[in-house]
Design an enzyme around this catalytic site. Sequence first.
Site, PDB file in Angstrom:
ATOM      1  N   GLN A 161      -6.863 -17.170   5.164  1.00 25.84           N
ATOM      2  CA  GLN A 161      -7.846 -17.037   4.086  1.00 25.84           C
ATOM      3  C   GLN A 161      -7.257 -16.424   2.823  1.00 25.84           C
ATOM      4  O   GLN A 161      -7.820 -16.557   1.741  1.00 25.84           O
ATOM      5  CB  GLN A 161      -9.016 -16.170   4.555  1.00 25.84           C
ATOM      6  N   LYS A 213     -28.454 -32.153  19.168  1.00 22.58           N
ATOM      7  CA  LYS A 213     -27.341 -31.752  18.309  1.00 22.58           C
ATOM      8  C   LYS A 213     -26.066 -31.620  19.134  1.00 22.58           C
ATOM      9  O   LYS A 213     -26.057 -31.009  20.205  1.00 22.58           O
ATOM     10  CB  LYS A 213     -27.655 -30.425  17.617  1.00 22.58           C
ATOM     11  N   ASP A 272     -10.759  -1.878  -4.324  1.00 20.13           N
ATOM     12  CA  ASP A 272     -11.241  -0.526  -4.592  1.00 20.13           C
ATOM     13  C   ASP A 272     -10.170   0.538  -4.392  1.00 20.13           C
ATOM     14  O   ASP A 272     -10.101   1.513  -5.146  1.00 20.13           O
ATOM     15  CB  ASP A 272     -12.477  -0.210  -3.737  1.00 20.13           C
ATOM     16  N   HIS A 323      -5.244 -14.465   8.285  1.00 18.17           N
ATOM     17  CA  HIS A 323      -4.650 -14.426   6.938  1.00 18.17           C
ATOM     18  C   HIS A 323      -4.511 -15.792   6.273  1.00 18.17           C
ATOM     19  O   HIS A 323      -4.058 -15.865   5.125  1.00 18.17           O
ATOM     20  CB  HIS A 323      -3.285 -13.726   7.001  1.00 18.17           C
ATOM     21  N   ARG A 353       0.872  -1.171   0.000  1.00 19.53           N
ATOM     22  CA  ARG A 353       0.000   0.000   0.000  1.00 19.53           C
ATOM     23  C   ARG A 353       0.907   1.218   0.000  1.00 19.53           C
ATOM     24  O   ARG A 353       1.855   1.290   0.770  1.00 19.53           O
ATOM     25  CB  ARG A 353      -0.923  -0.014   1.219  1.00 19.53           C
ATOM     26  N   ASP A 410     -12.554 -10.315  -0.592  1.00 13.87           N
ATOM     27  CA  ASP A 410     -13.781  -9.862   0.074  1.00 13.87           C
ATOM     28  C   ASP A 410     -15.018  -9.864  -0.817  1.00 13.87           C
ATOM     29  O   ASP A 410     -16.140  -9.818  -0.316  1.00 13.87           O
ATOM     30  CB  ASP A 410     -13.584  -8.451   0.632  1.00 13.87           C
ATOM     31  N   ARG A 458     -32.636 -30.863  20.752  1.00 17.72           N
ATOM     32  CA  ARG A 458     -32.985 -31.982  19.867  1.00 17.72           C
ATOM     33  C   ARG A 458     -31.813 -32.934  19.654  1.00 17.72           C
ATOM     34  O   ARG A 458     -31.827 -33.772  18.755  1.00 17.72           O
ATOM     35  CB  ARG A 458     -33.524 -31.454  18.544  1.00 17.72           C
ATOM     36  N   ARG A 503     -14.648  -6.770   6.430  1.00 25.26           N
ATOM     37  CA  ARG A 503     -14.907  -5.592   7.266  1.00 25.26           C
ATOM     38  C   ARG A 503     -16.234  -4.933   6.928  1.00 25.26           C
ATOM     39  O   ARG A 503     -16.985  -4.529   7.808  1.00 25.26           O
ATOM     40  CB  ARG A 503     -13.772  -4.579   7.110  1.00 25.26           C
ATOM     41  N   THR A 544      -9.502  -9.352  -5.014  1.00 22.25           N
ATOM     42  CA  THR A 544      -9.723  -9.177  -3.578  1.00 22.25           C
ATOM     43  C   THR A 544     -10.593 -10.312  -3.063  1.00 22.25           C
ATOM     44  O   THR A 544     -11.606 -10.650  -3.696  1.00 22.25           O
ATOM     45  CB  THR A 544     -10.385  -7.826  -3.261  1.00 22.25           C
TER      46      THR A 544
END
Length: 320
Positions: free
Chosen positions: A252, A213, A103, A250, A72, A127, A211, A171, A125
């Site tokens: 992900q 679970k 974006d 991270h 960035r 997201d 029930r 986010r 991205t």
Amino acid sequence: MKKIGVLTSGGDSPGMNAAIRAVVRATIYNGLDVVGIKRGYEGIINGDIKDLNLSSVADIIHRGGTMLKTARSEAFKTKSGFEKALNVIKIFGIEGIVVIGGDGSFRGAEKLSQVGIPTIGIPGTIDNDLAYTDYTIGFDTATNTVLHAVSNIRDTSTSHGRANIIEVMGRHCGDIALYAGLAGGAESIIVPEEKYSIDDVCKRLIQGKNRGKLHSIILLAEGAADNSYEIAKEIEEKTGIDVRLTILGHIQRGGSPTAFDRILASRMGAKAVELLMQGEKSRVVGIKGNEICDFDISKALSLKKEMNKDLYELAKILSI
């Protein structure tokens, strides 16, 4: 146009390498030169630019991350930094740029296009937070990574009779939580776009326990709560059920991209080169109804992302 530059900016996403590969090979196929710009807009300012050829992008389609690295750049937002970037672009003879990112990256592309540098954006991205396109590169892979984690956590959750909150990225956009929650059979999905009630979440957990679970999964998008630990504590106090929190973080972002993301990135990369060769100057590539399309950058950035409420309601129906 004789020379195209390609860069990746902002957060990395699986499939960026596949997009870079497509841009490079489509450019060379059409008889143009191509350069790679390292570390996004920071790389332009610093002149961190190298020639690319067919071999440069060999054996990368299956790799996560980005071979061009990413960053960035606050300097690019300043007048002096931007002017330096323009000088470097001129020195290297770059006549068009493909920007792969989200974006924030597109706003940089828009800025370049406003001063006459043809720029095409590709949505990279995890997201899936860009309104003009159905899917962004990396979203499918990230969702499948979360889904794999859900399956693993369900195994241990069942063994101990616990409830598990799994916090995922998102986010402002809860698509990862929504899609992974629906595919993973989560009892509750908490996203920033929709108001939620802890009491409703607790009710579902209690009904499931009554029930017979043995486990419960709650998918939580990071932007939906200020403190995930406090939510876990509150649910445990109200239900008496042992609640554990897992923050995937991270994990992900990494991993080999899915077939969907590799194909999407390849299609979008080739389209970006095609647009530059056609003389387009300020566009972003997207996908609508499985058709690759393009939009004006400014218009695309002005659109507001809306959550798929039909999927959200379906998840609620199927989790009773």
